[in-house]
Design a protein around this motif. Structure first.
Motif, PDB file in Angstrom:
ATOM      1  N   GLY A   1       0.760  -3.850  11.607  1.00 58.04           N
ATOM      2  CA  GLY A   1      -0.104  -2.998  10.788  1.00 58.04           C
ATOM      3  C   GLY A   1       0.210  -2.997   9.308  1.00 58.04           C
ATOM      4  N   HIS A   2       1.288  -3.664   8.903  1.00 63.59           N
ATOM      5  CA  HIS A   2       1.566  -3.761   7.462  1.00 63.59           C
ATOM      6  C   HIS A   2       2.376  -5.025   7.197  1.00 63.59           C
ATOM      7  N   ALA A   3       1.678  -6.055   6.745  1.00 58.99           N
ATOM      8  CA  ALA A   3       2.329  -7.294   6.328  1.00 58.99           C
ATOM      9  C   ALA A   3       1.499  -7.884   5.204  1.00 58.99           C
ATOM     10  N   HIS A   4       2.007  -8.968   4.635  1.00 53.32           N
ATOM     11  CA  HIS A   4       1.296  -9.669   3.564  1.00 53.32           C
ATOM     12  C   HIS A   4       1.349 -11.154   3.881  1.00 53.32           C
ATOM     13  N   VAL A   5       0.177 -11.749   4.078  1.00 49.01           N
ATOM     14  CA  VAL A   5       0.166 -13.156   4.500  1.00 49.01           C
ATOM     15  C   VAL A   5       0.701 -14.071   3.403  1.00 49.01           C
TER      16      VAL A   5
ATOM     17  N   ILE B   1      -9.521  -0.591   2.459  1.00 45.55           N
ATOM     18  CA  ILE B   1      -8.928  -0.521   1.113  1.00 45.55           C
ATOM     19  C   ILE B   1      -7.454  -0.156   1.204  1.00 45.55           C
ATOM     20  N   LYS B   2      -6.661  -0.784   0.343  1.00 45.28           N
ATOM     21  CA  LYS B   2      -5.245  -0.434   0.210  1.00 45.28           C
ATOM     22  C   LYS B   2      -5.000   0.113  -1.193  1.00 45.28           C
ATOM     23  N   VAL B   3      -4.411   1.320  -1.224  1.00 44.09           N
ATOM     24  CA  VAL B   3      -4.045   1.959  -2.484  1.00 44.09           C
ATOM     25  C   VAL B   3      -2.528   2.038  -2.535  1.00 44.09           C
TER      26      VAL B   3
ATOM     27  N   GLN C   1       1.092   4.480   4.450  1.00 44.39           N
ATOM     28  CA  GLN C   1       1.918   3.319   4.750  1.00 44.39           C
ATOM     29  C   GLN C   1       3.307   3.512   4.133  1.00 44.39           C
ATOM     30  N   HIS C   2       4.329   3.245   4.889  1.00 44.23           N
ATOM     31  CA  HIS C   2       5.751   3.484   4.571  1.00 44.23           C
ATOM     32  C   HIS C   2       6.051   4.976   4.778  1.00 44.23           C
ATOM     33  N   CYS C   3       5.607   5.807   3.811  1.00 48.90           N
ATOM     34  CA  CYS C   3       5.746   7.264   3.976  1.00 48.90           C
ATOM     35  C   CYS C   3       7.177   7.601   4.392  1.00 48.90           C
TER      36      CYS C   3
ATOM     37  N   SER D   1       6.873  -4.201   9.459  1.00 48.10           N
ATOM     38  CA  SER D   1       7.868  -5.039   8.780  1.00 48.10           C
ATOM     39  C   SER D   1       7.625  -5.138   7.279  1.00 48.10           C
ATOM     40  N   ASP D   2       6.353  -4.986   6.860  1.00 55.12           N
ATOM     41  CA  ASP D   2       5.982  -5.250   5.463  1.00 55.12           C
ATOM     42  C   ASP D   2       6.361  -6.669   5.053  1.00 55.12           C
ATOM     43  N   ALA D   3       6.352  -7.615   5.996  1.00 55.87           N
ATOM     44  CA  ALA D   3       6.656  -9.010   5.642  1.00 55.87           C
ATOM     45  C   ALA D   3       5.824  -9.372   4.414  1.00 55.87           C
TER      46      ALA D   3
HETATM   47 ZN   LIG Z   1       3.400  -3.889   1.621  1.00 60.67          ZN
END
Ligand SMILES: [Zn+2]
Length: 568
Positions: free
Chosen positions: A86-90, A318-320, A402-404, A466-468
Motif C-alpha cells: 500500500g505504500h511504495a514507489h516504483v 491523490i497523494k499529499v 500514510q506513515h502516521c 515498506s515505502d520502497a
Molecule cells: Zn513514500
C-alpha cells in the motif's frame, strides 16, 4: 490434461462431451490455500477462469463448474492472496541503475545482493569506484539510499562529495527520499552557490553558502535535473517500471502502489503500455502527487486519469505530503519536539491548500492519501479533514494517513471517528528504531511509534508498508516487523504495540486493499476476485514468529498468470 470430477455424473451435472473440449478452467492444487475469506478460510484447490477466481474448495465442489485442467505445480506450496503493498514507489526500479549507497545489504531486481556501506569513507569509495567508470565528463553521478544517521551521525556536505569529483555534478538521495546531498558543481549548475540563499530547506555553512544538504521537494527540485534525477525522481522510466515488477514477483506482491507519481501525459501512456504487456506481473496503483498544479486543476485532472484505468494500471487517486521524515529531522512534531533538540521540521503544504484538496476530492469522490510522519502533521490532517467533511459529508471516503508514525491513541480515536484509515510504517522499527529511541524522539514516543495494536484496538482499518525504496519491498518482512518490533540492534521496542501474525497477514492483503478502495478486487482468494496469489514454501502462521520474514517466496500468480521468482 483435462479432468472431470468423477462425482459429477452422480450429481447429474456432467455433460459427457465437455470432457473432450480443452477447458478454460484451470484448477490449482496446493498444500494449503489461505484465503482471507472467513466463509472459507482454508482450502486445497482454487479454480481460475478468465484471470479471476471461479471457485475455492474441494475438487468435487469445483468440478460442479464443468471440465477443468488440473495444474499441480503448487502441490507442495502454500498459496496466499497476492500481497498488496500500500505504500511504495516504483522509481526504485530506476534507482537500481544508480549507485547504491545504503548502510544495509540489499538485493536488486536481478536478485544480486549489494553490500552495505558501513562508513562515510565506504560511501565515498563506492561513489569513486562508479565515478571512474563514467566516460563522459559531463555526465552526472547519481547515488541513492545514503543515511548519515548510521554513519556516526556525520552530516554529509558538498565538501565530502567534492572528494569524489570536484568537476562532475554529483547528487545522492537520502534513504528517506526527502533529502538530496549535492556537490559544488551540482549546486553551481542550479544557481544555488551564492550568498544570501534564504530557504528553510537549504542550510548554509559558516561561509554563508549552501552546505549541499537540500531538504524537501521545494529545495531539491531545481537541482534534480543536474544530478540525473529529473525523470526518475517521482515517476519510474520504462526499464525501471519493468525492473520494479521483478522486485514484486520476488516478494510475493501482485498489487503495488506508486505513491508520488507526477503522471504527466507521456508517462501515463508509457505506464499503460508497459503494464499492458501480456507478461507484466503486477497491478500498479499510481497516486498523483499533489504538487505542480492548484487544487482546482488537480482534482479534475485526477478524475480524468481515473477513466484511463486498466486491470494493471489503476489510476485516480491523490497523494499529499504534509511534512518530512523523522530521522531526517524534517517531520513536524508537537511538543516537546525532537529529543536531541533539533529544530522542528518542515511543512510541505500550506494548511489552506490541504483543506481545499480534501474538500474538492470529497466532492468528486477522489481518494486522498496523506503522508504525515510527525504527530503535528497528523493533527493538521485530522483537523483539515474534519473541517472538509463538515462541508462535504461523505460516507466511506477511506482517506488514509500514510506513515502516521507518531500518532497517539487520542489521534487514532479521532481518525476512526472520522472514517479514516491508516497505513503504518512498520519497517521503521527495524531500520531506525534504535535511532528513534536514542536520538530523534526519545524512549517514550519510540515505544508507541507505528502503533499497530492501538490502531486495530481503536477500530482503524490498518495496512503496513515498506515505502520502497526507503526500505526494501517485502510484505513478509513488513509483517515480521509489526509482529516482533525488533530493532537493528536486536532490542524489542514497544511490546504492547505488537500484533499477531494473523493480523499482520491481513494487513498486507485485505488491509492494504481496503485503504485503496480495492477490496472488492484483490486481497483475498474469493469468487469473482482477481486470481492473484503469493506462492510460498510454508504457511507463515506455522513458523516461529522470528522466522516470518524468512518464509521463501516461490513467486506469484497475477490475474491467473504464473510468475516464478526464478525467472523474474
Ligand atoms: Zn513514500
Amino acid at each position: 490434461m483435462v479432468y472431470c470430477a468423477t462425482t459429477l455424473s452422480d450429481l447429474g451435472f456432467l455433460y459427457p462431451s465437455e470432457s473432450h473440449i480443452m477447458s478454460n478452467i484451470t484448477v490449482y492444487s496446493a498444500a494449503k490455500i489461505i484465503t482471507m475469506n472467513p466463509a472459507r478460510p482454508e482450502a486445497q484447490h482454487v479454480a481460475v477462469k478468465d484471470g479471476k477466481v471461479l471457485a475455492v474448495g474441494t475438487l468435487e465442489e469445483i468440478g460442479t463448474w464443468g471440465a477443468y485442467t488440473l495444474d499441480d505445480r503448487f502441490a507442495e506450496k502454500v498459496l496466499m492472496p497476492g500481497f498488496v503493498e500500500g505504500h511504495a514507489h516504483v522509481m526504485e526500479g530506476t534507482l537500481w541503475r544508480y549507485v547504491y549507497c545504503g548502510y544495509f545489504d540489499r538485493t536488486d531486481p536481478a536478485g544480486t545482493t549489494w553490500p552495505g556501506n558501513p562508513s562515510i569513507e565506504a560511501v565515498l569509495d563506492t561513489l569513486k569506484a562508479a565515478e571512474v567508470k563514467l566516460e563522459d565528463p559531463d555526465q552526472p553521478l547519481t547515488g541513492w539510499q545514503l543515511d548519515p544517521i548510521y554513519l556516526e551521525g556525520a552530516e554529509v556536505t558538498r565538501a565530502d562529495l567534492d572528494k569524489v569529483s570536484s568537476t562532475r555534478p554529483i547528487g545522492v538521495l537520502n534513504a528517506s527520499g526527502h533529502i538530496l546531498y549535492a556537490n559544488t558543481p551540482a549546486l553551481e549548475a542550479a544557481g544555488y552557490l551564492k550568498p544570501g540563499m534564504n530557504h528553510p530547506g537549504i542550510p548554509l555553512g559558516s561561509d554563508g553558502l549552501p552546505t549541499g544538504v537540500l531538504k524537501g521537494p521545494d529545495a531539491m527540485q531545481p537541482v534534480n535535473p543536474f544530478v540525473g534525477l529529473s525523470k526518475s525522481f517521482s515517476d519510474a522510466d520504462e526499464q525501471g517500471l519493468k525492473d520494479f515488477a521483478s522486485l514484486c514477483v520476488r516478494s510475493g506482491v501482485t498489487t503495488v502502489t506508486d505513491l508520488a507519481a507526477k503522471l504527466e501525459g507521456d508517462s501515463v501512456d508509457m505506464m499503460l503500455r508497459i503494464t499492458g504487456a501480456p507478461d507484466y506481473p503486477a497491478c500498479v496503483v499510481p497516486m498523483r502527487f499533489f504538487l505542480g498544479m492548484p487544487p482546482s486543476e488537480l482534482i479534475p485532472e485526477v478524475a480524468r486519469l481515473k477513466k484511463r484505468s486498466t486491470d494493471r494500471l489503476d489510476l485516480g487517486r491523490i497523494k499529499v505530503v504534509a511534512d518530512g521524515s523523522i530521522q531526517g529531522f524534517s517531520a513536524r512534531l508537537r511538543w516537546p519536539g525532537y529529543h536531541n533538540g533539533a529544530p522542528n521540521g518542515l511543512w510541505y503544504i500550506a494548511p489552506e491548500q490541504l483543506q481545499e484538496i480534501y474538500e474538492l476530492a470529497l466532492a468528486e469522490g477522489i481518494l486522498v492519501h496523506t503522508h504525515t510522519n510527525g504527530d503535528q502533521a497528523t493533527q493538521l490532517a485530522i483537523e483539515k479533514l474534519d473541517a472538509a467533511l463538515r462541508k462535504n459529508p461523505t460516507p466511506d471516503h477511506r482517506f488514509t494517513l500514510q506513515h502516521c508514525q507518531l500518532a497517539d491513541r487520542a489521534q487514532f480515536r479521532r481518525m476512526a471517528a472520522l472514517g479514516m484509515c491508516v497505513n503504518l510504517f512498520a519497517n521503521h522499527h527495524f531500520y531506525w528504531g534504535d535511532e528513534h529511541y536514542r536520538l530523534t524522539v526519545g524512549p517514550d514516543r519510540a515505544l508507541r511509534m507505528n502503533a499497530t495494536r492501538s490502531a486495530l484496538e481503536l477500530g482503524l482499518p490498518l495496512a503496513i508498508h515498506s515505502d520502497a525504496p526507503v526500505t526494501p519491498l517485502g510484505p513478509l518482512f513488513t509483517a515480521w516487523c509489526a509482529v516482533n518490533r525488533v530493532t537493528a540492534s536486536g532490542r524489542t521496542q514497544g511490546e504492547f504495540e505488537k500484533i499477531s501474525v494473523e493480523d499482520a497477514l491481513y494487513a498486507i492483503t485485505m488491509g492494504a486493499a481496503y485503504t485503496l478502495h480495492m477490496d472488492h478486487l484483490v486481497g483475498s482468494i474469493e469468487v469473482g476476485k482477481r486470481a492473484d496469489f503469493s506462492v510460498l514454501d510454508a504457511d507463515p502462521r506455522d513458523v516461529p514468529e522470528m522466522e516470518l520474514k524468512d518464509v521463501p517466496v516461490w513467486g506469484t500468480v497475477q490475474g491467473g498468470r504464473v510468475f516464478p521468482a526464478s525467472k523474474a
